[in-house]
Design a protein around this motif. Structure first.
Motif, mmCIF file in Angstrom:
data_model
loop_
_atom_site.group_PDB
_atom_site.id
_atom_site.type_symbol
_atom_site.label_atom_id
_atom_site.label_comp_id
_atom_site.label_asym_id
_atom_site.label_seq_id
_atom_site.Cartn_x
_atom_site.Cartn_y
_atom_site.Cartn_z
ATOM 1 N N PRO A 199 0.834 -1.214 0.000
ATOM 2 C CA PRO A 199 0.000 0.000 0.000
ATOM 3 C C PRO A 199 0.865 1.260 0.000
ATOM 4 O O PRO A 199 1.911 1.304 0.651
ATOM 5 C CB PRO A 199 -0.798 -0.131 1.301
ATOM 6 N N LEU A 200 0.446 2.282 -0.724
ATOM 7 C CA LEU A 200 1.214 3.518 -0.814
ATOM 8 C C LEU A 200 1.505 4.115 0.554
ATOM 9 O O LEU A 200 2.610 4.587 0.825
ATOM 10 C CB LEU A 200 0.447 4.551 -1.653
ATOM 11 N N HIS A 201 0.505 4.109 1.440
ATOM 12 C CA HIS A 201 0.612 4.886 2.682
ATOM 13 C C HIS A 201 1.543 4.265 3.720
ATOM 14 O O HIS A 201 1.872 4.924 4.706
ATOM 15 C CB HIS A 201 -0.773 5.103 3.299
ATOM 16 N N VAL A 202 1.991 3.021 3.506
ATOM 17 C CA VAL A 202 2.837 2.385 4.527
ATOM 18 C C VAL A 202 4.316 2.443 4.165
ATOM 19 O O VAL A 202 5.154 1.949 4.922
ATOM 20 C CB VAL A 202 2.423 0.912 4.780
ATOM 21 N N THR A 203 4.661 3.034 3.019
ATOM 22 C CA THR A 203 6.051 3.076 2.596
ATOM 23 C C THR A 203 6.466 4.495 2.239
ATOM 24 O O THR A 203 5.656 5.296 1.778
ATOM 25 C CB THR A 203 6.277 2.183 1.359
ATOM 26 N N ALA A 204 7.756 4.785 2.398
ATOM 27 C CA ALA A 204 8.277 6.095 1.993
ATOM 28 C C ALA A 204 8.161 6.268 0.483
ATOM 29 O O ALA A 204 7.812 7.350 -0.008
ATOM 30 C CB ALA A 204 9.738 6.234 2.426
ATOM 31 N N ILE A 205 8.453 5.211 -0.248
ATOM 32 C CA ILE A 205 8.380 5.292 -1.703
ATOM 33 C C ILE A 205 6.943 5.558 -2.158
ATOM 34 O O ILE A 205 6.688 6.315 -3.098
ATOM 35 C CB ILE A 205 8.959 3.998 -2.338
ATOM 36 N N GLY A 206 5.982 4.968 -1.447
ATOM 37 C CA GLY A 206 4.580 5.205 -1.766
ATOM 38 C C GLY A 206 4.146 6.623 -1.444
ATOM 39 O O GLY A 206 3.405 7.253 -2.212
ATOM 40 N N LYS A 207 4.611 7.143 -0.320
ATOM 41 C CA LYS A 207 4.274 8.523 0.036
ATOM 42 C C LYS A 207 4.860 9.509 -0.972
ATOM 43 O O LYS A 207 4.233 10.512 -1.314
ATOM 44 C CB LYS A 207 4.786 8.848 1.442
ATOM 45 N N ALA A 208 6.082 9.229 -1.437
ATOM 46 C CA ALA A 208 6.704 10.105 -2.433
ATOM 47 C C ALA A 208 5.887 10.114 -3.717
ATOM 48 O O ALA A 208 5.699 11.166 -4.338
ATOM 49 C CB ALA A 208 8.131 9.640 -2.713
ATOM 50 N N LEU A 209 5.387 8.960 -4.122
ATOM 51 C CA LEU A 209 4.560 8.881 -5.323
ATOM 52 C C LEU A 209 3.210 9.557 -5.113
ATOM 53 O O LEU A 209 2.713 10.269 -5.994
ATOM 54 C CB LEU A 209 4.352 7.411 -5.703
ATOM 55 N N LEU A 210 2.624 9.339 -3.948
ATOM 56 C CA LEU A 210 1.295 9.888 -3.671
ATOM 57 C C LEU A 210 1.328 11.398 -3.501
ATOM 58 O O LEU A 210 0.389 12.102 -3.891
ATOM 59 C CB LEU A 210 0.718 9.217 -2.417
ATOM 60 N N ALA A 211 2.401 11.915 -2.930
ATOM 61 C CA ALA A 211 2.491 13.360 -2.690
ATOM 62 C C ALA A 211 2.423 14.148 -3.990
ATOM 63 O O ALA A 211 1.898 15.265 -4.029
ATOM 64 C CB ALA A 211 3.782 13.688 -1.940
ATOM 65 N N TRP A 212 2.972 13.591 -5.067
ATOM 66 C CA TRP A 212 2.971 14.286 -6.355
ATOM 67 C C TRP A 212 1.889 13.773 -7.308
ATOM 68 O O TRP A 212 1.848 14.165 -8.465
ATOM 69 C CB TRP A 212 4.339 14.159 -7.017
ATOM 70 N N ALA A 213 1.011 12.910 -6.816
ATOM 71 C CA ALA A 213 -0.082 12.411 -7.658
ATOM 72 C C ALA A 213 -1.144 13.505 -7.820
ATOM 73 O O ALA A 213 -1.153 14.505 -7.099
ATOM 74 C CB ALA A 213 -0.696 11.164 -7.022
ATOM 75 N N ASP A 214 -2.033 13.313 -8.773
ATOM 76 C CA ASP A 214 -3.146 14.239 -8.956
ATOM 77 C C ASP A 214 -3.992 14.271 -7.689
ATOM 78 O O ASP A 214 -4.095 13.269 -6.963
ATOM 79 C CB ASP A 214 -4.023 13.804 -10.135
ATOM 80 N N GLU A 215 -4.622 15.415 -7.452
ATOM 81 C CA GLU A 215 -5.445 15.569 -6.251
ATOM 82 C C GLU A 215 -6.546 14.514 -6.202
ATOM 83 O O GLU A 215 -6.863 13.980 -5.135
ATOM 84 C CB GLU A 215 -6.061 16.970 -6.209
ATOM 85 N N GLU A 216 -7.104 14.175 -7.335
ATOM 86 C CA GLU A 216 -8.161 13.150 -7.379
ATOM 87 C C GLU A 216 -7.641 11.815 -6.881
ATOM 88 O O GLU A 216 -8.327 11.101 -6.134
ATOM 89 C CB GLU A 216 -8.673 13.013 -8.821
ATOM 90 N N ASP A 217 -6.401 11.469 -7.267
ATOM 91 C CA ASP A 217 -5.812 10.206 -6.822
ATOM 92 C C ASP A 217 -5.498 10.240 -5.334
ATOM 93 O O ASP A 217 -5.667 9.237 -4.622
ATOM 94 C CB ASP A 217 -4.537 9.911 -7.617
ATOM 95 N N ARG A 218 -5.007 11.391 -4.853
ATOM 96 C CA ARG A 218 -4.725 11.507 -3.413
ATOM 97 C C ARG A 218 -6.010 11.350 -2.600
ATOM 98 O O ARG A 218 -6.041 10.634 -1.587
ATOM 99 C CB ARG A 218 -4.078 12.858 -3.107
ATOM 100 N N ILE A 219 -7.075 11.997 -3.045
ATOM 101 C CA ILE A 219 -8.351 11.916 -2.321
ATOM 102 C C ILE A 219 -8.856 10.480 -2.307
ATOM 103 O O ILE A 219 -9.378 10.002 -1.289
ATOM 104 C CB ILE A 219 -9.387 12.859 -2.965
ATOM 105 N N ALA A 220 -8.694 9.773 -3.425
ATOM 106 C CA ALA A 220 -9.156 8.382 -3.491
ATOM 107 C C ALA A 220 -8.471 7.525 -2.441
ATOM 108 O O ALA A 220 -9.095 6.672 -1.800
ATOM 109 C CB ALA A 220 -8.906 7.822 -4.889
ATOM 110 N N VAL A 221 -7.163 7.740 -2.234
ATOM 111 C CA VAL A 221 -6.425 6.974 -1.223
ATOM 112 C C VAL A 221 -6.808 7.422 0.183
ATOM 113 O O VAL A 221 -7.031 6.592 1.073
ATOM 114 C CB VAL A 221 -4.903 7.125 -1.443
ATOM 115 N N LEU A 222 -6.899 8.734 0.385
ATOM 116 C CA LEU A 222 -7.177 9.268 1.723
ATOM 117 C C LEU A 222 -8.585 8.945 2.210
ATOM 118 O O LEU A 222 -8.817 8.873 3.423
ATOM 119 C CB LEU A 222 -6.965 10.782 1.727
ATOM 120 N N THR A 223 -9.520 8.764 1.309
ATOM 121 C CA THR A 223 -10.898 8.487 1.711
ATOM 122 C C THR A 223 -11.197 6.988 1.789
ATOM 123 O O THR A 223 -12.258 6.592 2.263
ATOM 124 C CB THR A 223 -11.893 9.156 0.747
ATOM 125 N N ALA A 224 -10.263 6.168 1.319
ATOM 126 C CA ALA A 224 -10.440 4.717 1.421
ATOM 127 C C ALA A 224 -9.879 4.242 2.764
ATOM 128 O O ALA A 224 -9.091 4.939 3.401
ATOM 129 C CB ALA A 224 -9.710 4.022 0.278
#
Length: 244
Positions: free
Chosen positions: A121-146
């Motif tokens: 999962p993106l949120h449990v790894t540094a590499i995932g957070k780096a990818l998620l931080a620069w993802a589109d806002e829609e993609d970030r919201i999808a992860v944050l609301t799941a």
């Protein structure tokens, strides 16, 4: 595809009964499909257990985007390993997960849940957070609301807290993880960005908490990611000029 996707990155061999359980296919159907896949070298059978075949690896290495990325990134990953002597990763984002496409580590590498071809999962790894931080806002919201899966007691499962971390990652250019994906493991990562600041991939260095200080290597990881990005940009420019 159901049969091939039934294999995980950690499998060392899957018996017919287990493969039938995972796929839900009738016995006769699975027997026929498995035989066809073995004939096509997409599966092999050793001592009664099925394994993904070598032809799948050959096909995977023909995937142009990932192949170019690996060719460009490998020298930078190896340099990072020589600097740190800790485990170095290259990962891509697919939905809410990191897909690991390269891993460089020595004999003393820390125990890690990452596997080449594996996912976390993106949120449990540094590499995932780096990818998620620069993802589109829609993609970030999808992860944050799941629902955010808890892997350890330190996994961040509060959306607001994760959002704050992602904002800091954007400011600092690097992401950190402290035992959030696996106990005893800490990590620092940086994104590989294209000309429009979209994340193409991310690079990380992970080590045992007893000896590895992620903050000490933030600049090196950031520089490696920037180097990969610059080299990819040059290749794309040369390719475009060659077609002109």
């Amino acid at each position: 595809m159901v049969v091939l996707e039934a294999f995980s990155a950690d499998d060392t061999g899957v018996g017919f009964t287990e493969l039938q359980r995972r796929t839900g296919l009738p016995k006769a159907t699975l027997h026929r499909i498995a035989g066809d896949l073995v004939s096509a070298r997409l599966l092999t059978r050793v001592d009664g257990a099925f394994h993904l075949g070598s032809h799948l690896f050959e096909l995977g290495m023909r995937a142009s985007v990932e192949r170019t990325l690996l060719e460009v990134a490998t020298p930078f990953l190896e340099d990072l390993y020589e600097r740190t002597h800790e485990t170095v990763h290259l990962g891509l984002r697919e939905g809410a997960e990191v897909v690991y496409v390269a891993k460089v580590g020595g004999h003393r590498q820390a125990r890690s849940p990452s596997r080449v071809g594996g996912r976390l999962p993106l949120h449990v790894t540094a590499i995932g957070k780096a990818l998620l931080a620069w993802a589109d806002e829609e993609d970030r919201i999808a992860v944050l609301t799941a629902p955010l899966e808890r892997r350890t007691a330190r996994t961040i499962t509060a959306p607001g807290r994760l959002r704050e971390q992602l904002d800091r990652v954007r400011e600092d250019g690097v992401a950190f993880e402290y035992e959030e994906g696996a106990l005893g493991l800490v990590c620092v990562a940086a994104p590989v960005l294209d000309a429009a600041d979209r994340p193409v991939a991310a690079i990380s260095v992970a080590g045992a908490i007893s000896r590895f200080r992620p903050t000490d290597h933030a600049a090196s990881v950031r520089a490696a990611a920037a180097g990969v990005a610059a080299t990819l940009a040059r290749r794309q420019l040369l390719h475009a000029e060659g077609r002109a």
